[in-house]
Write a protein that holds these residues in place. Sequence first.
Motif, PDB file in Angstrom:
ATOM      1  N   GLN A 108     -19.949 -13.063   9.448  1.00 10.08           N
ATOM      2  CA  GLN A 108     -18.646 -12.498   9.112  1.00 10.08           C
ATOM      3  C   GLN A 108     -18.330 -12.693   7.634  1.00 10.08           C
ATOM      4  OE1 GLN A 108     -15.160 -14.634  10.527  1.00 10.08           O
ATOM      5  NE2 GLN A 108     -14.118 -12.723  11.040  1.00 10.08           N
ATOM      6  N   GLN A 109     -18.620 -13.894   7.111  1.00  9.47           N
ATOM      7  CA  GLN A 109     -18.349 -14.166   5.705  1.00  9.47           C
ATOM      8  C   GLN A 109     -19.207 -13.291   4.799  1.00  9.47           C
ATOM      9  OE1 GLN A 109     -15.904 -16.105   4.395  1.00  9.47           O
ATOM     10  NE2 GLN A 109     -16.566 -15.102   2.506  1.00  9.47           N
ATOM     11  N   VAL A 112     -17.660  -9.844   4.825  1.00  8.25           N
ATOM     12  CA  VAL A 112     -16.432  -9.817   4.023  1.00  8.25           C
ATOM     13  C   VAL A 112     -16.758  -9.801   2.538  1.00  8.25           C
ATOM     14  CG1 VAL A 112     -14.392 -11.156   3.374  1.00  8.25           C
ATOM     15  CG2 VAL A 112     -15.001 -10.908   5.785  1.00  8.25           C
ATOM     16  N   THR A 113     -17.723 -10.647   2.142  1.00  2.02           N
ATOM     17  CA  THR A 113     -18.129 -10.683   0.728  1.00  2.02           C
ATOM     18  C   THR A 113     -18.691  -9.348   0.281  1.00  2.02           C
ATOM     19  OG1 THR A 113     -18.627 -13.049   0.901  1.00  2.02           O
ATOM     20  CG2 THR A 113     -19.601 -11.858  -0.942  1.00  2.02           C
ATOM     21  N   ALA A 115     -18.053  -6.410   1.573  1.00  3.62           N
ATOM     22  CA  ALA A 115     -16.969  -5.434   1.525  1.00  3.62           C
ATOM     23  C   ALA A 115     -16.130  -5.608   0.261  1.00  3.62           C
ATOM     24  CB  ALA A 115     -16.079  -5.574   2.762  1.00  3.62           C
ATOM     25  N   GLU A 116     -15.877  -6.849  -0.122  1.00  2.00           N
ATOM     26  CA  GLU A 116     -15.099  -7.109  -1.339  1.00  2.00           C
ATOM     27  C   GLU A 116     -15.846  -6.627  -2.578  1.00  2.00           C
ATOM     28  OE1 GLU A 116     -14.463 -11.287  -1.121  1.00  2.00           O
ATOM     29  OE2 GLU A 116     -12.684 -11.128   0.180  1.00  2.00           O
TER      30      GLU A 116
END
Length: 287
Positions: A108-109, A112-113, A115-116
């Motif tokens: 998940q992390q 998220v990274t 996507a950012e």
Amino acid sequence: MSAPTETSGTTSGTPAKGSTPAKPPANVDAMRSALTKPAAPEQVDAASVKAFLGANPDILVDEPDLLAKITPSGYRHTGDGGTGGVVDFQVFTIDRLRQEIEDLRELQQAMVTAAEENAIARDRIFAAVLKVLDARNFEHLIHYITTELASDIEVDLVALGVEASTSTASMAGMRSPVAEPGGPAVMVLQSGFVEALLGTKADGTTRDYALREDVEGAQELFGPHAVQVQSEALIRLTFSRAAPPGILALGSTRANQFYPEQAVDHLSFLARVIERTVRLWLDLPPA
């Protein structure tokens, strides 16, 4: 009954004094080794153990002592809370679930990274597109692409190349005039260079882009700075059906900033805007 016949000073079955005993047959040595030398222990690996347990699922039920021996003491307990022969399978299950949760958190992390980072890259491209559209004239447009675009989208080098046409074939391999030697310029390329550089797809059609990692940049595009390029993004530019093709080349000194599996939609969008802006400033027909 006659006496045994003597031969060469010996009786039958008795070797002569000083003679060498006959060598026993090879099969005798093999049998002696088989009976006197212990066999090498058979090597058992994890795969063999798993296969055996899979074929004999009741073995641990029938042999509870075996499971107790192979279970760490922290996973065994007795009714009074001490260690003993009872195996706590709940601990195994909890540990496995904890590991699965940790793996999911890491995934998940990472998502998220990613996507950012993708959102940041998208915003940079969109800001660069606005500057392309704000160019005051054709010269200002080329100046922005070859001087300021690299820092705006955070790459180390940006090169713009156009294949030579029939009337400009003698200019192939040259740079457009610049104010100072080695400064930004539009590279004039040999006819067919873009197709040769990008390659073709499995169906034989020409690729519109190529992302490469751990490479040295093309001298024809990056000039004397080619040796600094470790990864590159190359995107075809189709200005008009009446004009030769071009290429937008982005170079990085990092070997993995661009790589084949990377999404190219934002860079492709930037290239499409550059195509149309050049077409408008030069009053070219549509592609």
